[in-house]
Design an enzyme around this catalytic site. Structure first.
Site, mmCIF file in Angstrom:
data_model
loop_
_atom_site.group_PDB
_atom_site.id
_atom_site.type_symbol
_atom_site.label_atom_id
_atom_site.label_comp_id
_atom_site.label_asym_id
_atom_site.label_seq_id
_atom_site.Cartn_x
_atom_site.Cartn_y
_atom_site.Cartn_z
ATOM 1 N N TRP A 101 0.806 -1.135 -0.046
ATOM 2 C CA TRP A 101 0.103 0.066 -0.137
ATOM 3 C C TRP A 101 0.931 1.281 -0.182
ATOM 4 C CZ3 TRP A 101 -4.199 -0.225 -2.084
ATOM 5 C CH2 TRP A 101 -5.075 -1.509 -1.998
ATOM 6 N N ASP A 172 -1.150 6.438 6.605
ATOM 7 C CA ASP A 172 -2.246 5.647 6.122
ATOM 8 C C ASP A 172 -2.576 4.774 7.290
ATOM 9 O OD1 ASP A 172 -3.965 3.971 4.936
ATOM 10 O OD2 ASP A 172 -2.649 3.593 3.115
ATOM 11 N N LYS A 196 -12.346 -1.584 7.061
ATOM 12 C CA LYS A 196 -11.536 -2.803 7.981
ATOM 13 C C LYS A 196 -11.711 -2.745 9.457
ATOM 14 C CE LYS A 196 -8.568 -1.973 4.093
ATOM 15 N NZ LYS A 196 -8.554 -3.345 3.344
HETATM 16 N N1 PLP Z 1 -4.274 1.540 2.235
HETATM 17 C C1 PLP Z 1 -4.321 0.454 2.901
HETATM 18 C C2 PLP Z 1 -3.355 0.290 4.100
HETATM 19 C C3 PLP Z 1 -5.234 -0.566 2.685
HETATM 20 O O1 PLP Z 1 -5.315 -1.846 3.402
HETATM 21 C C4 PLP Z 1 -6.014 -0.206 1.686
HETATM 22 C C5 PLP Z 1 -7.050 -1.353 0.990
HETATM 23 O O2 PLP Z 1 -6.934 -2.486 1.519
HETATM 24 C C6 PLP Z 1 -5.983 0.970 0.950
HETATM 25 C C7 PLP Z 1 -5.182 1.987 1.167
HETATM 26 C C8 PLP Z 1 -6.803 1.192 -0.083
HETATM 27 O O3 PLP Z 1 -8.155 1.584 0.288
HETATM 28 P P1 PLP Z 1 -9.554 1.527 -0.570
HETATM 29 O O4 PLP Z 1 -9.785 0.399 -1.144
HETATM 30 O O5 PLP Z 1 -10.439 2.089 0.409
HETATM 31 O O6 PLP Z 1 -9.004 2.762 -1.648
#
Ligand code: PLP
Length: 360
Positions: A101, A172, A196
């Site tokens: 991510w 994040d 989550k």
């Molecule tokens: N950041 C992290 C740590 C994630 O686990 C995720 C999704 O699994 C995201 C970003 C992306 O999130 P979204 O699907 O809400 O754009």
């Protein structure tokens, strides 16, 4: 069978919250209609919205010089939102790459600046690890430093609290928000998709320090502009009202459970139990260094991957759902967010021990 859902997201919600939502679904507050059918500008919903914000602030002890925004767009929306709001007249930002991510955030940041990528992935004694924060080479001219404390797919985490002086730290927290106490004052911006560790998909929370407002790029879409959202109490456009309401119920549930301190304690116990069973056997393996193991997402492999399919079939039949690992990692992954009770992890480890006895 009692079902425990180990999905990485959208993820399991507290059963009490779902029951309450079900109970009031068709006739919310005696209005004869559901909460998702009323105006976000009416006094009834405004009260839901304000209470949710207050409870969220209480849970994380968010200082008064921070704004909380309830947004659309998910974590990925913020991969663009962060540079668009924070770069100002700078042309670079530090991006710590510790996993899938964080590196996705880097890709998006390239559209807006030239990120200084700090590769923090290391191997120590054959185990995957993240360089300690003291070794992150921050550049002087960066607008901010971005990192992801819990890598949902890699199952790797940075448990340190950032301390980078005046440098604006952006995190994040999509997969670990509210899982432990947090010193918000060490951050400039924290963001998290709700699906989550909070509530349903569709809602994204942003915590932003007041003095960082007012710097958005002129091409920043209004719905990503922190200042516009803040000036409009997160109702510049129609917010995801049902997700906001349901997240509010989760915040109340969290308070009843004893808040993030209590969650932290249970989360540590859950992780210890699961990693303990993995470490004790040669049948299962996790290759993350102890100091960087995620307490939210636990990837593990079977020594004999030919048994993967059977493991997934039998675990599903036993009520242990969504254990299949992410396609880029393979194997298994158990996501054990706040809503997963200790009994759920106990059911999983009992199953794992029994599966090994039968097939090991
Ligand atoms: N950041 C992290 C740590 C994630 O686990 C995720 C999704 O699994 C995201 C970003 C992306 O999130 P979204 O699907 O809400 O754009």
């Amino acid at each position: 069978t009692q079902v425990y859902n180990f999905s990485s997201g959208p993820a399991m919600l507290p059963a009490d919250v779902l029951r309450r939502a079900q109970h009031e679904l068709c006739d919310w507050q005696g209005l004869g209609t559901s909460v998702m059918e009323i105006s976000h500008r009416g006094k009834e919903f405004i009260q839901v919205a304000e209470e949710a914000e207050k409870d969220f602030r209480d849970l994380l002890q968010i200082p008064s010089n921070y704004k909380v925004l309830f947004c659309h767009g998910g974590g990925r929306g913020q991969f663009a939102g962060v540079p668009l709001n924070l770069l100002g007249d700078k042309t670079t930002a530090d991006y710590v790459d510790g996993g899938y991510w964080a590196s996705s955030a880097v890709k998006e940041a390239h559209k807006y600046c030239t990120p200084n990528v700090i590769d923090a992935k290391v191997t120590v004694d054959g185990l995957r690890a993240i360089k300690p924060m003291s070794e992150w080479q921050v550049s002087e001219d960066s607008a901010y430093l971005h990192y992801c404390p819990n890598e949902t797919i890699d199952g790797i985490a940075t448990h340190e609290t950032p301390d980078f002086g005046d440098k604006v730290v952006v995190a994040d927290y999509s997969s670990s928000i509210l899982s432990h106490p947090l010193d918000i004052s060490r951050f400039g911006v924290i963001y998290a998709g709700a699906q989550k560790n909070i509530g349903p998909a569709g809602l994204t929370l942003v915590i932003v320090r007041e003095d960082l407002l007012g710097k958005a790029h002129k091409a920043c879409p209004s719905i990503l502009d922190y200042t516009v959202l803040n000036d409009n109490d997160s109702m510049f456009n129609t917010p995801p009202t049902f997700a906001w309401y349901l997240s509010g119920l989760v915040f109340k549930w969290l308070k009843e459970q004893g808040g993030v301190e209590a969650m932290d304690k249970t989360n540590r116990a859950k992780a210890e139990l699961l990693y303990g069973v993995i470490d004790k056997s040669d049948f299962y393996r996790n290759d993350v260094a102890a100091a960087n193991r995620s307490r939210m997402n636990v990837p593990f492999q079977l020594a004999d991957s030919a048994l993967d399919k059977l493991f997934l079939e039998e675990s599903f039949a036993a009520g242990l759902h969504a254990l299949k690992g992410h396609r880029v990692v393979g194997g298994m992954r158990a996501s054990i967010y706040n809503a997963m009770p200790l009994e759920g992890v106990k059911a999983l480890t009992d199953f794992m021990v029994d599966f090994e006895r039968r097939h090991g």
